[in-house]
Design a protein around this motif. Structure first.
Motif, PDB file in Angstrom:
ATOM      1  N   ASN A  27      -0.898  10.601  -9.589  1.00  0.00           N
ATOM      2  CA  ASN A  27      -0.438   9.919  -8.382  1.00  0.00           C
ATOM      3  C   ASN A  27      -1.636   9.613  -7.498  1.00  0.00           C
ATOM      4  OD1 ASN A  27       2.341  10.022  -9.029  1.00  0.00           O
ATOM      5  ND2 ASN A  27       2.451  12.136  -8.310  1.00  0.00           N
ATOM      6  N   ILE A  28      -1.710   8.377  -7.032  1.00  0.00           N
ATOM      7  CA  ILE A  28      -2.812   7.979  -6.155  1.00  0.00           C
ATOM      8  C   ILE A  28      -2.240   7.338  -4.894  1.00  0.00           C
ATOM      9  CG2 ILE A  28      -4.339   7.571  -8.129  1.00  0.00           C
ATOM     10  CD1 ILE A  28      -3.932   4.530  -7.578  1.00  0.00           C
ATOM     11  N   THR A  29      -3.050   7.277  -3.859  1.00  0.00           N
ATOM     12  CA  THR A  29      -2.684   6.558  -2.636  1.00  0.00           C
ATOM     13  C   THR A  29      -3.515   5.286  -2.584  1.00  0.00           C
ATOM     14  OG1 THR A  29      -2.195   8.618  -1.471  1.00  0.00           O
ATOM     15  CG2 THR A  29      -2.562   6.660  -0.129  1.00  0.00           C
ATOM     16  N   GLN A  85       0.832  -1.197   0.000  1.00  0.00           N
ATOM     17  CA  GLN A  85       0.000   0.000   0.000  1.00  0.00           C
ATOM     18  C   GLN A  85       0.872   1.255   0.000  1.00  0.00           C
ATOM     19  OE1 GLN A  85      -2.908  -0.096   3.155  1.00  0.00           O
ATOM     20  NE2 GLN A  85      -3.410  -2.247   2.803  1.00  0.00           N
ATOM     21  N   GLY A  86       0.268   2.359  -0.473  1.00  0.00           N
ATOM     22  CA  GLY A  86       1.000   3.618  -0.488  1.00  0.00           C
ATOM     23  C   GLY A  86       0.860   4.333  -1.817  1.00  0.00           C
ATOM     24  N   GLU A  87       1.795   5.239  -2.081  1.00  0.00           N
ATOM     25  CA  GLU A  87       1.745   6.054  -3.290  1.00  0.00           C
ATOM     26  C   GLU A  87       2.020   5.208  -4.537  1.00  0.00           C
ATOM     27  OE1 GLU A  87       0.966   9.359  -3.572  1.00  0.00           O
ATOM     28  OE2 GLU A  87       0.401   9.177  -1.458  1.00  0.00           O
ATOM     29  N   LYS A  88       1.184   5.393  -5.565  1.00  0.00           N
ATOM     30  CA  LYS A  88       1.336   4.710  -6.848  1.00  0.00           C
ATOM     31  C   LYS A  88       1.231   5.744  -7.966  1.00  0.00           C
ATOM     32  CE  LYS A  88       1.156   0.642  -4.786  1.00  0.00           C
ATOM     33  NZ  LYS A  88       2.336  -0.247  -4.694  1.00  0.00           N
ATOM     34  N   THR A  89       1.984   5.509  -9.032  1.00  0.00           N
ATOM     35  CA  THR A  89       1.899   6.385 -10.202  1.00  0.00           C
ATOM     36  C   THR A  89       1.147   5.665 -11.306  1.00  0.00           C
ATOM     37  OG1 THR A  89       4.012   7.421  -9.647  1.00  0.00           O
ATOM     38  CG2 THR A  89       3.200   7.729 -11.888  1.00  0.00           C
ATOM     39  N   THR A 111      -4.846   1.968  -0.942  1.00  0.00           N
ATOM     40  CA  THR A 111      -5.074   1.469   0.423  1.00  0.00           C
ATOM     41  C   THR A 111      -5.340  -0.028   0.467  1.00  0.00           C
ATOM     42  OG1 THR A 111      -7.448   1.916   0.257  1.00  0.00           O
ATOM     43  CG2 THR A 111      -6.031   3.692   1.087  1.00  0.00           C
TER      44      THR A 111
END
Length: 299
Positions: A253-255, A211-215, A257
């Motif tokens: 950029n998305i987070t 989980q976390g920041e994804k491009t 979860t």
């Protein structure tokens, strides 16, 4: 009277001749007997020397032959230490035998027996060494096979985990929009009127990926096969997980979860008639991995 004296002298001469011949014969006999005795002694001594040399050579050769196998494995070295101890005992026995046994015939027999013992000892340990080498070879083969299996399983597991951790996208929907003079956008199906593309999709839930920041990259390929993009409005290139450099129309950029989430992205051209008619391919990439694909058509 003279005749009698002559006969006596003649008899004495004959006696001396006989005694002289007997003495010569006795000396010749003694010489031959002594020579034969010396020859026999020298022969026994020569045989003794040969046997001793044979035993010492066999002892040295056996030690050298066994030592060739040292350093291959710990259990083999242990066996060689045992063999060395046995050879040391044999060597001490041979030295003691040479000092204590005075009868050359018996000494020769005992040296010959020691030679046979050494040869039997050598053959015994060579046989045991051969068995250990074969066992070690089998163990090495099994170890290599096990290592290969573990590596294969590890790679398969890594591939499975890597594949499972790739985020998947579905339900890709594209709206083609026309920009009015007022700045508002209305939906259109005509290619020559299209200025903007809105693309929405769902990134599915995934409990394996981190989980976390994804491009997220949006790649749109026009009917002629050329990826569309304008660097002046934010388009650029990225590298896929396979190392290929690809043009993207837009990015975000998305987070993440772990839960399903909806993402919308857009691409816009400022000039008219920039979108040719035909079927377009839409591809969504997340962190360089292909996440999902779809298509739409402009008339």
């Amino acid at each position: 009277m003279e005749t009698k004296d002559t006969e006596q002298k003649s008899g004495k001469s004959t006696l001396w001749i006989v005694l002289l011949i007997a003495s010569v014969m006795l000396n010749i006999y003694q010489w031959f007997h002594t020579s034969k005795t010396i020859d026999n002694y020298e022969q026994r001594v020569d045989t003794l020397v040969v046997e001793r040399v044979n035993v010492e050579k066999e002892l040295a050769d056996t030690k050298a032959e066994l030592e060739k196998y040292r350093g291959i494995s710990a259990n083999l070295d242990s066996l060689l230490n045992e063999a060395q101890a046995q050879l040391d005992v044999q060597e001490a026995k041979i030295k003691n035998l040479s000092k204590s046994e005075r009868n050359t015939v018996e000494l020769n027999k005992k040296l010959q027996a020691q030679l046979k013992d050494l040869q039997m000892l050598r053959d015994e340990y060579l046989g045991r060494i051969d068995s250990l080498l074969m066992a070690n070879k089998q163990l090495q083969t099994e170890k290599e096979q096990l290592t290969s299996n573990v590596e294969s399983l590890s790679k398969n597991l890594e591939t499975t985990v890597a594949t499972a951790s790739v985020l998947k996208s579905e339900y890709i929907k594209v709206k083609s929009l026309k920009r009015r003079d007022s700045g508002k956008y209305v939906e259109t199906a005509m290619a020559k009127r299209t200025h903007k593309l809105d693309v929405c999709f769902d990134i599915l839930d995934n409990k394996i990926t981190k989980q976390g920041e994804k491009t997220v990259y949006l790649k749109i390929t026009e009917p002629g096969g050329k990826p569309i993009g304008n660097r002046s409005t934010g388009s650029n290139t990225f590298k896929t997980s396979s190392g290929e450099e690809v043009m993207y129309a837009s990015s975000a950029n998305i987070t993440f979860t772990g839960a399903k989430q909806n993402v919308c992205m857009s691409y816009e051209e400022q000039q008219d008639k920039m979108f040719p008619a035909g079927t377009y391919l839409v591809e969504v990439y997340v962190d360089g991995n292909l996440s999902g694909a779809g298509s739409f058509t402009l008339r």
